[in-house]
Design a protein around this motif. Structure first.
Motif, PDB file in Angstrom:
ATOM      1  N   TRP A   1       8.625  -3.573 -16.903  1.00  0.00           N
ATOM      2  CA  TRP A   1       8.466  -2.251 -16.306  1.00  0.00           C
ATOM      3  C   TRP A   1       9.706  -1.371 -16.478  1.00  0.00           C
ATOM      4  CZ3 TRP A   1      12.442  -1.648 -13.051  1.00  0.00           C
ATOM      5  CH2 TRP A   1      12.983  -2.787 -12.456  1.00  0.00           C
TER       6      TRP A   1
ATOM      7  N   ASP B   1      10.099   3.010  -9.663  1.00  0.00           N
ATOM      8  CA  ASP B   1      10.588   4.197  -8.947  1.00  0.00           C
ATOM      9  C   ASP B   1      11.744   3.839  -8.015  1.00  0.00           C
ATOM     10  OD1 ASP B   1       8.589   5.789 -10.145  1.00  0.00           O
ATOM     11  OD2 ASP B   1       7.138   5.186  -8.616  1.00  0.00           O
ATOM     12  N   TRP B   2      11.719   2.629  -7.468  1.00  0.00           N
ATOM     13  CA  TRP B   2      12.762   2.195  -6.551  1.00  0.00           C
ATOM     14  C   TRP B   2      14.028   1.746  -7.280  1.00  0.00           C
ATOM     15  CZ3 TRP B   2      12.997   2.164  -1.217  1.00  0.00           C
ATOM     16  CH2 TRP B   2      11.825   2.481  -0.524  1.00  0.00           C
ATOM     17  N   TYR B   3      13.887   1.352  -8.523  1.00  0.00           N
ATOM     18  CA  TYR B   3      15.006   0.739  -9.243  1.00  0.00           C
ATOM     19  C   TYR B   3      16.260   1.620  -9.285  1.00  0.00           C
ATOM     20  CZ  TYR B   3      17.526  -1.527 -13.107  1.00  0.00           C
ATOM     21  OH  TYR B   3      18.474  -2.120 -13.898  1.00  0.00           O
TER      22      TYR B   3
ATOM     23  N   ARG C   1       0.834  -1.197   0.000  1.00  0.00           N
ATOM     24  CA  ARG C   1       0.000   0.000   0.000  1.00  0.00           C
ATOM     25  C   ARG C   1       0.868   1.245   0.000  1.00  0.00           C
ATOM     26  NH1 ARG C   1      -2.403  -3.428   3.703  1.00  0.00           N
ATOM     27  NH2 ARG C   1      -1.340  -2.381   5.424  1.00  0.00           N
ATOM     28  N   GLU C   2       0.315   2.330  -0.435  1.00  0.00           N
ATOM     29  CA  GLU C   2       1.029   3.605  -0.463  1.00  0.00           C
ATOM     30  C   GLU C   2       1.571   3.922   0.923  1.00  0.00           C
ATOM     31  OE1 GLU C   2       2.716   6.687  -2.401  1.00  0.00           O
ATOM     32  OE2 GLU C   2       1.403   5.200  -3.331  1.00  0.00           O
TER      33      GLU C   2
ATOM     34  N   ASP D   1       6.953   0.477   3.282  1.00  0.00           N
ATOM     35  CA  ASP D   1       8.297   0.224   2.782  1.00  0.00           C
ATOM     36  C   ASP D   1       8.258  -0.892   1.747  1.00  0.00           C
ATOM     37  OD1 ASP D   1       9.374   2.118   4.457  1.00  0.00           O
ATOM     38  OD2 ASP D   1       9.830   0.688   6.058  1.00  0.00           O
ATOM     39  N   LEU D   2       9.187  -0.828   0.825  1.00  0.00           N
ATOM     40  CA  LEU D   2       9.307  -1.896  -0.161  1.00  0.00           C
ATOM     41  C   LEU D   2       9.887  -3.122   0.527  1.00  0.00           C
ATOM     42  CD1 LEU D   2       8.982  -2.528  -3.201  1.00  0.00           C
ATOM     43  CD2 LEU D   2      11.353  -1.860  -3.497  1.00  0.00           C
TER      44      LEU D   2
ATOM     45  N   ASP E   1       5.391  -5.294  -6.359  1.00  0.00           N
ATOM     46  CA  ASP E   1       5.166  -3.920  -5.906  1.00  0.00           C
ATOM     47  C   ASP E   1       5.116  -2.988  -7.123  1.00  0.00           C
ATOM     48  OD1 ASP E   1       5.526  -1.237  -4.832  1.00  0.00           O
ATOM     49  OD2 ASP E   1       6.096  -2.224  -2.954  1.00  0.00           O
ATOM     50  N   PRO E   2       4.026  -2.261  -7.321  1.00  0.00           N
ATOM     51  CA  PRO E   2       3.921  -1.387  -8.491  1.00  0.00           C
ATOM     52  C   PRO E   2       4.887  -0.211  -8.467  1.00  0.00           C
ATOM     53  CG  PRO E   2       2.067  -1.030  -6.999  1.00  0.00           C
ATOM     54  CD  PRO E   2       2.808  -2.234  -6.485  1.00  0.00           C
ATOM     55  N   ARG E   3       5.531   0.028  -7.300  1.00  0.00           N
ATOM     56  CA  ARG E   3       6.487   1.138  -7.213  1.00  0.00           C
ATOM     57  C   ARG E   3       7.896   0.732  -7.626  1.00  0.00           C
ATOM     58  NH1 ARG E   3       5.734   2.154  -1.012  1.00  0.00           N
ATOM     59  NH2 ARG E   3       5.945  -0.125  -1.198  1.00  0.00           N
ATOM     60  N   LEU E   4       8.063  -0.512  -8.080  1.00  0.00           N
ATOM     61  CA  LEU E   4       9.392  -1.006  -8.394  1.00  0.00           C
ATOM     62  C   LEU E   4      10.140  -0.132  -9.409  1.00  0.00           C
ATOM     63  CD1 LEU E   4      11.172  -3.314  -7.440  1.00  0.00           C
ATOM     64  CD2 LEU E   4      10.324  -4.692  -9.345  1.00  0.00           C
TER      65      LEU E   4
END
Length: 247
Positions: free
Chosen positions: A144, A44-46, A7-8, A11-12, A39-42
Motif C-alpha cells: 500500500w 492515509d495514516w502513514y 469502520r469509517e 480511531d485507528l 485497516d484500509p486507511r493505513l
C-alpha cells in the motif's frame, strides 16, 4: 491481534506485539507498537505515523515499545536547514561518477543478488543472511505504500549496480527505509551517499523532512545518523534538536 476491519470514523487501533529477540541487541527482548495492518486507511495514516516516530517494514507500521529499554530514538533531517559538512562534501566528490535513477519498487534478480551479497557480508549470522525473494518483498516492498527504489550505478557502459536505497514518499517527507550496496565498494561510503542524494531529492520536490528511522544509543552501526546536521529527535511527544554531545 484483532481482525475486525475498522469502520469509517473509528480511531485507528494499536496493538502490542509479543516479546521477540531484539534486532539490534540479540541478548535483549523487544516489543513493538503496531498500527492495525488490516485497516484500509493505513496509507492515509502513514504520514502522520512517521511524525509520531513510527516506521514501515513491509506492510507493517511499527514503533519500538520495550518495557526496560528506550535506546531507539526516531530521527529526521529538516531538509531546508541541512548543509553537508566537509566529510559529506568529500563523499559527494568521491561518488561524482555515480548515476542515480528513481525506479518503481519492484524486485529484480539484479536487486536480489546485490541484497543477498550485502547481507552475507554486512549482517552475517544476524538472521537475515538467508533471505530470498519472498523475504525481500516482505521486508522492503509494501503493498500500500508509495515506495521507490533509488538505483545507484556506475557511469560506465555496463552501468553496474552499486546500491539501492528503498525510499517511501509522502506529501511532505521522504522516509529512508533501507539501503543495501555492493560490499566490495565500501570505500565509497554508499550509505552516506544515498542519504545525501535522498536529501537532494527531497529538496528538489519541496519536502520538509527526510526520516532516517532510529538512532540507537551505543550501537556502532546506527551512529552515522547523528553526523547529519541539523538533526531532530522525537522524545515521544515532540521533535527536538538532537544534542551535540552524547552522554
Amino acid at each position: 491481534m484483532g481482525n475486525t476491519p475498522a469502520r469509517e470514523g473509528e480511531d485507528l487501533r494499536l496493538f502490542h506485539t509479543g516479546l521477540h529477540e531484539c534486532g539490534y541487541w540479540p541478548e535483549r527482548q523487544a516489543r513493538d507498537l503496531v498500527l492495525d495492518p488490516r485497516d484500509p486507511r493505513l496509507p492515509d495514516w502513514y504520514p502522520l505515523a512517521l511524525g509520531w516516530g513510527f516506521r514501515r517494514s513491509g506492510d507493517i507500521v511499527y514503533r519500538p515499545h520495550c518495557a526496560s529499554c528506550r535506546a531507539c530514538t526516531p530521527v529526521r533531517i529538516p531538509v531546508d536547514a541541512f548543509a553537508p559538512n566537509r566529510s559529506q562534501r568529500k563523499n559527494l566528490r568521491r561518488n561524482a561518477d555515480v548515476l542515480m535513477r528513481i525506479c518503481p519498487a519492484e524486485r529484480t534478480e539484479e536487486h536480489l543478488e546485490l541484497y543477498r551479497r550485502y547481507l552475507s557480508t554486512r549482517h552475517a549470522g544476524g538472521g537475515m543472511d538467508g533471505h530470498g525473494g519472498t523475504e525481500f518483498d516482505q521486508f522492503l516492498v509494501g503493498r500500500w505504500s508509495r515506495t521507490r527504489f533509488l538505483e545507484f550505478r556506475t557511469d560506465t557502459p555496463e552501468h553496474r549496480l552499486l546500491a539501492v536505497a528503498v525510499t517511501d514518499m509522502t506529501p511532505d517527507a521522504l522516509s529512508a527505509v533501507y539501503t543495501f550496496y555492493d560490499p566490495a565498494e565500501a570505500d565509497r561510503g554508499l550509505g552516506t551517499y544515498a542519504i545525501l542524494r535522498q536529501l537532494q531529492w527531497a529538496a528538489d520536490e519541496g519536502r520538509a523532512h527526510l526520516y532516517l528511522g532510529y538512532w540507537i544509543a551505543g550501537h556502532a552501526k546506527m551512529d552515522y545518523k547523528r553526523r547529519f546536521r541539523p538533526l531532530e529527535a522525537f522524545d515521544g511527544r515532540q521533535w527536538l534538536p538532537f544534542p551535540d554531545e552524547i552522554p
